[in-house]
Scaffold this active site. Structure first.
Site, mmCIF file in Angstrom:
data_model
loop_
_atom_site.group_PDB
_atom_site.id
_atom_site.type_symbol
_atom_site.label_atom_id
_atom_site.label_comp_id
_atom_site.label_asym_id
_atom_site.label_seq_id
_atom_site.Cartn_x
_atom_site.Cartn_y
_atom_site.Cartn_z
ATOM 1 N N GLY A 11 0.603 10.821 -6.823
ATOM 2 C CA GLY A 11 0.770 9.192 -7.096
ATOM 3 C C GLY A 11 0.401 8.870 -8.423
ATOM 4 C CB CYS A 124 -6.660 -2.652 -10.747
ATOM 5 S SG CYS A 124 -5.041 -3.364 -9.891
ATOM 6 C CB SER A 154 1.627 1.234 -13.314
ATOM 7 O OG SER A 154 0.779 0.531 -14.178
ATOM 8 C CG HIS A 221 -3.188 -5.003 -14.108
ATOM 9 N ND1 HIS A 221 -2.036 -4.486 -14.301
ATOM 10 C CD2 HIS A 221 -3.890 -4.951 -12.874
ATOM 11 C CE1 HIS A 221 -1.797 -3.950 -13.033
ATOM 12 N NE2 HIS A 221 -2.843 -4.230 -12.118
ATOM 13 C CG ASN A 287 -2.493 -1.036 -14.100
ATOM 14 O OD1 ASN A 287 -2.133 -0.952 -15.439
ATOM 15 N ND2 ASN A 287 -1.794 -0.142 -13.162
HETATM 16 N N1 LIG Z 1 -1.763 1.622 -9.070
HETATM 17 C C1 LIG Z 1 -2.763 0.901 -9.717
HETATM 18 O O1 LIG Z 1 -3.177 0.569 -10.772
HETATM 19 C C2 LIG Z 1 -3.848 1.052 -8.552
HETATM 20 C C3 LIG Z 1 -5.116 0.338 -8.980
HETATM 21 C C4 LIG Z 1 -6.258 0.141 -8.199
HETATM 22 C C5 LIG Z 1 -6.017 0.868 -6.810
HETATM 23 N N2 LIG Z 1 -4.750 1.399 -6.092
HETATM 24 C C6 LIG Z 1 -4.716 1.802 -4.981
HETATM 25 O O2 LIG Z 1 -4.519 3.351 -5.029
HETATM 26 C C7 LIG Z 1 -3.657 3.605 -4.095
HETATM 27 C C8 LIG Z 1 -2.613 4.501 -4.488
HETATM 28 O O3 LIG Z 1 -1.812 3.702 -5.453
HETATM 29 P P1 LIG Z 1 -0.875 4.552 -6.461
HETATM 30 O O4 LIG Z 1 -0.258 3.501 -7.315
HETATM 31 O O5 LIG Z 1 -1.372 5.745 -6.805
HETATM 32 O O6 LIG Z 1 0.151 4.706 -5.310
HETATM 33 P P2 LIG Z 1 1.580 5.677 -5.341
HETATM 34 O O7 LIG Z 1 1.962 5.997 -6.778
HETATM 35 O O8 LIG Z 1 2.520 5.073 -4.378
HETATM 36 O O9 LIG Z 1 1.126 7.050 -4.803
HETATM 37 C C9 LIG Z 1 0.580 7.179 -3.503
HETATM 38 C C10 LIG Z 1 -0.036 8.630 -3.110
HETATM 39 O O10 LIG Z 1 -0.034 8.817 -1.873
HETATM 40 C C11 LIG Z 1 0.642 9.760 -1.156
HETATM 41 N N3 LIG Z 1 0.691 9.574 0.250
HETATM 42 C C12 LIG Z 1 1.620 8.492 0.739
HETATM 43 N N4 LIG Z 1 1.345 8.745 2.044
HETATM 44 C C13 LIG Z 1 0.597 9.894 2.323
HETATM 45 C C14 LIG Z 1 0.258 10.679 3.632
HETATM 46 N N5 LIG Z 1 0.476 10.034 4.813
HETATM 47 N N6 LIG Z 1 -0.645 11.389 3.415
HETATM 48 C C15 LIG Z 1 -0.911 11.968 2.233
HETATM 49 N N7 LIG Z 1 -0.529 11.475 1.075
HETATM 50 C C16 LIG Z 1 0.330 10.230 1.248
HETATM 51 C C17 LIG Z 1 1.760 9.744 -2.029
HETATM 52 O O11 LIG Z 1 2.271 11.202 -1.944
HETATM 53 P P3 LIG Z 1 4.115 11.360 -2.249
HETATM 54 O O12 LIG Z 1 4.006 11.488 -3.706
HETATM 55 O O13 LIG Z 1 4.267 12.674 -1.678
HETATM 56 O O14 LIG Z 1 4.871 10.198 -1.631
HETATM 57 C C18 LIG Z 1 1.292 9.694 -3.432
HETATM 58 O O15 LIG Z 1 0.449 10.919 -3.861
HETATM 59 C C19 LIG Z 1 -3.144 2.421 -3.454
HETATM 60 O O16 LIG Z 1 -4.185 2.101 -2.243
HETATM 61 C C20 LIG Z 1 -3.457 1.285 -4.476
HETATM 62 O O17 LIG Z 1 -3.498 0.098 -3.661
HETATM 63 C C21 LIG Z 1 -4.010 1.405 -7.290
#
Ligand SMILES: NC(=O)c1ccc[n+]([C@@H]2O[C@H](COP(=O)([O-])OP(=O)(O)OC[C@H]3O[C@@H](n4cnc5c(N)ncnc54)[C@H](OP(=O)(O)O)[C@@H]3O)[C@@H](O)[C@H]2O)c1
Length: 304
Positions: A11, A124, A154, A221, A287
């Site tokens: 991700g 974030c 993002s 952000h 972020n």
């Molecule tokens: N993006 C931000 O700025 C940010 C900031 C702070 C916190 N967060 C938090 O961090 C988390 C991830 O965010 P992200 O932006 O990185 O999301 P993302 O790009 O959608 O990535 C999600 C990741 O989780 C994996 N995943 C989903 N379902 C799964 C499962 N059942 N088993 C194992 N792996 C699984 C996905 O794998 P695949 O690639 O195989 O689908 C991917 O590697 C969320 O909780 C989000 O709220 C995000």
């Protein structure tokens, strides 16, 4: 040296975990990478290809960095903990649980010691807002914060970022809803900014009025922040305090210059026109870095 797992390694945040671990030369002995396995089967870490597997078997590791959302965290974090890991989770699953520390290392590093196997990484926008506000709180004591966020796409994960890049959604729009809306008209993201601020700062009386907005930019952000203090602040001294604050830069920057930086940038520090003891300012940070991966790796560093 530590054995590390990254759950959500493919991700947006997961990829940053790997880059930040490399850049900070985190002492990794062995690394285990997990995702659904549908998008990518291998990723690079320290110049070598590593397999990415569905988390069917839970390895014994010292630290498990989670960025796979709330549902996965609720299901898998306890299993990693049972196998001896300390989980550092990026989702909101555990952030407000009383026995889970919610940590920004520049603000409440000592809370890490209170963990019972799970530590939460804050929201974030909350991290980015509090990094410059906390040193000002130590000087003048914050009573209330009013903020509007300008959050990049993002922040919603890779699928949403790809929609922006393909021009399918977000383009030419700003969206004043992030997360579900509650009966009082505030959203989940706005509540995170209130309740997480109180928990990180150990200040249950602080009020945060947030309006969280998605804007059509890919990364970084930004926030407009107005703060009311108990004592009379002044912008020049605030600027001097922030120039010395860890992780903060008092500099005007373009978003593309803030992308991939770990520091939070602050500028336009001025007297509030509304609050006699108030300041207003503009704050921006990446972020995916300080808002997520960097903060979590800093927490992991406190554990080693
Ligand atoms: N993006 C931000 O700025 C940010 C900031 C702070 C916190 N967060 C938090 O961090 C988390 C991830 O965010 P992200 O932006 O990185 O999301 P993302 O790009 O959608 O990535 C999600 C990741 O989780 C994996 N995943 C989903 N379902 C799964 C499962 N059942 N088993 C194992 N792996 C699984 C996905 O794998 P695949 O690639 O195989 O689908 C991917 O590697 C969320 O909780 C989000 O709220 C995000």
């Amino acid at each position: 040296m530590a054995r590390i797992a990254v759950v959500g390694a493919t991700g947006l945040v997961g990829e940053k975990f790997l880059r930040v671990l490399e850049e900070r030369n985190f002492p990794v002995d062995e690394i285990f990478l997990f995702s659904t396995g549908k998008r990518k089967r291998e990723v690079y870490f320290k110049g070598e290809k590593h397999p990415v597997l569905p988390p069917l078997e839970i390895p014994e590791v010292d630290i498990a960095l989670f960025s796979a959302g709330e549902t996965v965290a609720r299901e898998l974090a306890p299993l990693f903990r049972e196998k001896g890991a300390v989980v550092v989770d990026n989702s909101s699953a555990f952030r407000l649980e009383p026995d889970v520390p919610l940590v920004v290392p520049e603000i409440n590093p000592e809370d890490v010691k209170l963990h019972k196997g799970i530590i939460a990484n804050p929201n974030c926008s909350t991290i980015i807002m509090l990094l410059p506000l906390y040193p000002l709180h130590l000087r003048w004591k914050i009573k209330r914060i009013i903020t509007s966020t300008y959050q990049s796409v993002s922040g919603a994960g890779r699928d949403e970022l790809e929609k922006l890049e393909r021009g399918e959604e977000y383009r030419d729009e700003i969206i004043p809803w992030i997360g579900e809306e509650f009966e009082d008209g505030y959203t989940k993201e706005e509540n995170k900014m209130l309740y997480e601020t109180r928990k990180i700062m150990h200040e249950p009386g602080i009020m945060v009025e947030a309006t969280c907005v998605r804007v059509p930019v890919p990364y970084v952000h930004s926030l407009s922040v107005t703060v009311e203090f108990e004592k009379r602040p002044n912008p020049e001294e605030a600027s001097e305090i922030l120039k010395k604050a860890p992780g903060v830069r008092v500099e005007e920057r373009k978003l593309r210059e803030i992308k991939d930086r770990d520091e939070v940038f602050v500028w336009r520090i001025r007297y509030s026109r509304v609050f006699e003891n108030g300041l207003s300012m503009w704050v921006a940070g990446d972020n995916l870095r300080k808002g997520a991966a960097t903060n979590a790796v800093q927490i992991a560093e406190l554990l080693t």
